[in-house]
Design an enzyme around this catalytic site. Structure first.
Site, mmCIF file in Angstrom:
data_model
loop_
_atom_site.group_PDB
_atom_site.id
_atom_site.type_symbol
_atom_site.label_atom_id
_atom_site.label_comp_id
_atom_site.label_asym_id
_atom_site.label_seq_id
_atom_site.Cartn_x
_atom_site.Cartn_y
_atom_site.Cartn_z
ATOM 1 N N HIS A 116 -5.703 -13.523 1.327
ATOM 2 C CA HIS A 116 -6.195 -14.879 1.112
ATOM 3 C C HIS A 116 -5.419 -15.515 -0.034
ATOM 4 O O HIS A 116 -4.998 -14.819 -0.970
ATOM 5 C CB HIS A 116 -7.687 -14.869 0.787
ATOM 6 C CG HIS A 116 -8.515 -14.226 1.854
ATOM 7 N ND1 HIS A 116 -8.886 -14.878 2.997
ATOM 8 C CD2 HIS A 116 -9.008 -12.966 1.962
ATOM 9 C CE1 HIS A 116 -9.597 -14.061 3.764
ATOM 10 N NE2 HIS A 116 -9.674 -12.887 3.158
ATOM 11 N N ARG A 181 6.010 3.566 -6.044
ATOM 12 C CA ARG A 181 7.455 3.519 -6.258
ATOM 13 C C ARG A 181 8.098 4.788 -5.700
ATOM 14 O O ARG A 181 7.481 5.856 -5.690
ATOM 15 C CB ARG A 181 7.783 3.417 -7.760
ATOM 16 C CG ARG A 181 7.185 2.191 -8.432
ATOM 17 C CD ARG A 181 7.551 2.142 -9.909
ATOM 18 N NE ARG A 181 6.851 1.073 -10.608
ATOM 19 C CZ ARG A 181 7.202 -0.202 -10.584
ATOM 20 N NH1 ARG A 181 8.271 -0.569 -9.895
ATOM 21 N NH2 ARG A 181 6.516 -1.106 -11.242
#
Length: 204
Positions: A116, A181
């Site tokens: 959103h 990562r």
């Protein structure tokens, strides 16, 4: 598939769109009822697989999803063959989710293909956006991982437990963290040891 193509087209268009309860909400109701029925069946009930094939956009051979699982739609998620998902999988699949062959998904994983806007007035109007998630072949996603909209995870990669995956992860990588990562490539050590210093037995 019972969801009209016009509803799918509206959700999968680029950019921000407004939720339309008269069409989108009505179409989603049937999918919710089907999901409820699937989750009430015993895991080995043949009817469960038949209903899942009706529920999802695609489902390859030898797909096993531990009950219960949850999804916004189901009909926007594509399963490859020989895939496995452990308990409490959640699919926020207003946007499309693609899961490659031989991929394994740990417990309590959430794949979020929809979000959103940050702008408050747009959220008040039920604005949302969808970006597809692509999970490659032979990926292992650890427990309690969350994958966000638009992410691609490359073939053979491993996503460590409790990671928040906000950006693409290349193939043949070990990645973890929040945000997730790449820590290292899959390497020769992994071909000899299955975990830490524990050697893979001969013949496996």
């Amino acid at each position: 598939m019972t969801v009209p193509q016009s509803v799918l087209d509206a959700m999968h268009q680029p950019g921000v769109y407004l939720w339309d309860d008269a069409t989108m909400g009505a179409a989603q109701a049937g999918q919710r009822d089907l999901l409820h029925t699937i989750n009430t069946l015993r895991a080995n009930d043949p009817e469960r697989e038949r209903l899942m094939r009706a529920y999802f956009a695609e489902m390859g051979e030898d797909v096993w999803i531990e009950p219960p699982f949850n999804a916004n739609w189901g009909c926007c998620t594509h399963w490859g063959s020989h895939t496995y998902a452990n308990f409490n999988l959640t699919l926020v699949d207003d946007g499309e989710i693609f899961i490659g062959d031989h991929t394994m998904i740990g417990p309590n994983v959430t794949l979020v293909a929809t979000g959103h806007p940050v702008r408050p007035d747009l959220r008040e109007r039920l604005a949302q956006f969808s970006e597809p998630i692509h999970i490659g072949r032979n990926v292992w996603i650890g427990a309690n991982v969350t994958v966000l909209p638009g992410v691609t995870i490359g073939d053979n990669s491993v996503i460590g437990a409790c990671s928040l995956v906000t950006r693409d992860i290349p193939a043949d990588s070990v990645a973890f963290g929040s945000p997730c990562r790449v820590v290292r490539p899959i390497n020769d050590h992994d071909r000899e040891y299955y975990w830490r210093d524990r050697r893979i037995p001969d013949g496996i």
